[in-house]
Design an enzyme around this catalytic site. Structure first.
Site, short mmCIF file in Angstrom:
data_model
loop_
_atom_site.label_atom_id
_atom_site.label_comp_id
_atom_site.label_asym_id
_atom_site.label_seq_id
_atom_site.Cartn_x
_atom_site.Cartn_y
_atom_site.Cartn_z
N GLU A 31 -2.65 -4.14 5.26
CA GLU A 31 -1.40 -4.71 5.76
C GLU A 31 -0.26 -3.72 5.60
O GLU A 31 -0.03 -3.18 4.51
CB GLU A 31 -1.09 -6.00 5.03
CG GLU A 31 0.32 -6.56 5.22
CD GLU A 31 0.68 -6.78 6.68
OE1 GLU A 31 1.84 -6.49 7.05
OE2 GLU A 31 -0.19 -7.24 7.45
N ARG A 105 3.89 -22.12 9.88
CA ARG A 105 3.05 -20.92 9.98
C ARG A 105 2.72 -20.37 8.60
O ARG A 105 1.60 -19.89 8.36
CB ARG A 105 3.76 -19.84 10.79
CG ARG A 105 3.93 -20.14 12.26
CD ARG A 105 4.51 -18.95 13.00
NE ARG A 105 3.54 -17.87 13.09
CZ ARG A 105 2.71 -17.70 14.12
NH1 ARG A 105 2.73 -18.54 15.14
NH2 ARG A 105 1.86 -16.69 14.13
N TYR A 214 9.46 -30.57 16.61
CA TYR A 214 8.37 -31.34 16.01
C TYR A 214 8.44 -31.21 14.50
O TYR A 214 8.99 -30.24 13.96
CB TYR A 214 7.01 -30.90 16.54
CG TYR A 214 6.71 -29.43 16.46
CD1 TYR A 214 6.27 -28.82 15.28
CD2 TYR A 214 6.85 -28.62 17.59
CE1 TYR A 214 5.97 -27.48 15.24
CE2 TYR A 214 6.56 -27.27 17.54
CZ TYR A 214 6.12 -26.70 16.37
OH TYR A 214 5.83 -25.36 16.32
N ASP A 291 -3.29 -10.82 18.68
CA ASP A 291 -2.19 -10.26 19.47
C ASP A 291 -2.40 -8.79 19.81
O ASP A 291 -1.83 -8.29 20.79
CB ASP A 291 -0.86 -10.43 18.73
CG ASP A 291 -0.30 -11.83 18.86
OD1 ASP A 291 -0.85 -12.63 19.64
OD2 ASP A 291 0.69 -12.13 18.18
#
Length: 419
Positions: A31, A105, A214, A291
């Protein structure tokens, strides 16, 4: 145990780590950021996402903090009336075998991260971005941002929209800037107007813009997302936004969605980007995922869902074959499907979320004519079963395009339209 290297520690990268471990590999997640984390707030999880999470063994930890919604609603943001709705309760779950939910998320990312941390076969390395790769007949060597080199039998590029791995593998330059700016904020659920509360995903559509809200975080927070075609031509990520900008962009909307803007104090803006679909995901022992492979606009709410599906499909292939043929098998199974999702996402933004005038009138008439069964038939390709097991299905929006085209010639006149 052979080592599979993974560039990127987001949702797709962590899911890939769990998948390759289940296939019998050791996973090293590299990462770029100093810490593992996930930007953004709300995320929608369709049945296909839950199917993948189940196979990765993290369904329970995700479900603990998710909100299982009862309904999806499309509202007219200028008049305030309901355009269309879809129940996603018992009948929906029975049809697809899994629910529809919304979540933070960060909670989804944390569930995957904790599963990786609990595995002896996953090494998590932050502050270690992949700059480039070299390969030979026996493996792949990656060069990290600090100059160090690591080696494994394969490399999975899950390093996102601006993927360095894709840059070397595909070489297609920077992402496509859509011109659409998204404004995001989160508010306590207690501040939400009573008539706008509930376990629903609500989308308010207007010419060139829309509003989505939401509940998330066990219904303690509400995720607000407002998007407008601003003509932006440069990428932006997380820019703070003043109230005057929000009022200027959305002050013309119906009072119901407009009042949501005043509830949040900390708006941030992103300019939406994607890429044209590509079938080139593999370079020998290197392959793309999420992605990095198929960045898409938000309009189908499928970015993370498709990354989760990618991970499961890739893990299944690696359980049966060596990396090079497994990567080829995975690419063949996934690239056509994700191309369709990318194209559908663009189409939804243009023809369902943001049309104006006669086109919006025809959209309304078309959706009003569809039964719930009609709507579900158009979602089967996305939700029903693993996509590769359903070849030859028709384009779910082909009927939409045909209806809109026909309506432009034969539909009711737009006189009196408020759009």
């Amino acid at each position: 145990m052979s080592t599979m290297m993974i560039a990127g520690g987001g949702i797709g990268g962590l899911a890939a780590a769990l998948a390759v471990v289940r296939a019998g590999y050791r996973a090293v997640v590299l990462e770029r950021q100093p810490e593992f984390g996930e930007l953004g707030a709300g995320i929608q999880l369709g049945p296909n996402a839950f199917r993948a999470l189940e196979q990765l063994g993290v369904t329970h930890s995700v479900a603990e903090r998710a909100v299982f919604v009862d309904r999806l609603r499309l509202m007219d943001a200028l008049t305030g009336h309901l355009i269309a709705g879809l129940e996603v309760g018992t009948t929906f779950r029975k049809r697809y075998g899994h629910p529809y939910a919304v979540a933070h998320r960060g909670h989804l990312h944390r569930a995957l991260l904790e599963a990786c941390r609990s595995s002896d076969a996953v090494d998590l390395c932050s502050d270690n971005g992949v700059e480039r790769y070299d390969q030979d007949d026996d493996g792949v060597t990656v060069t990290l941002t600090d100059g160090r080199r690591l080696r494994g039998v394969g490399l999975i590029g899950a390093d996102g929209l601006h993927s360095a791995v894709r840059g070397q593998l595909v070489g297609d330059g920077p992402p496509r800037v859509s011109g659409h700016t998204t404004y995001r904020a989160v508010i306590p659920a207690a501040r939400m107007p009573e008539d706008l509360r509930g376990h629903a995903v609500t989308l308010w559509a207007a010419p060139g813009c829309h509003v989505v809200h939401y509940p998330i975080a066990g219904s303690t927070l509400v995720n607000l997302v407002l998007t407008r075609d601003t003509g932006a031509d440069q990428p932006v990520a997380g820019r703070p936004v003043e109230p005057a900008e929000m009022a200027a962009n959305f002050g013309h909307l119906h009072p119901s969605p407009r009042r949501l803007i005043t509830l949040a104090q900390d708006w941030k803006a992103w300019v939406l980007c994607d890429r044209d679909p590509s079938d080139r995901w593999q370079d020998g022992r290197v392959v793309l995922l999420g992605d990095a492979a198929h960045p898409m606009l938000q309009y189908a709410a499928q970015g993370a869902c498709q990354a989760l599906e990618d991970a499961v499909c890739l893990g299944d292939a690696l359980a049966e074959q060596a990396p090079i043929p497994a990567f080829a098998h995975y690419t063949a199974r996934r690239s056509a499907h994700t191309r369709r999702v990318q194209q559908t996402s663009r189409y939804l933004g243009r023809e369902i979320y943001h049309p104006s005038g006669p086109a919006a009138d025809k959209r309304d008439a078309m959706l009003a004519a569809w039964t719930e069964h009609d709507l579900l038939d158009r979602l089967d390709w996305l939700y029903a079963s693993p996509p590769a097991a359903r070849p030859g299905l028709p384009d779910p929006w082909s009927g939409t395009r045909q209806t809109l085209d026909a309506a432009r010639h034969n539909g009711r006149p737009p006189s009196g339209s408020t759009r």
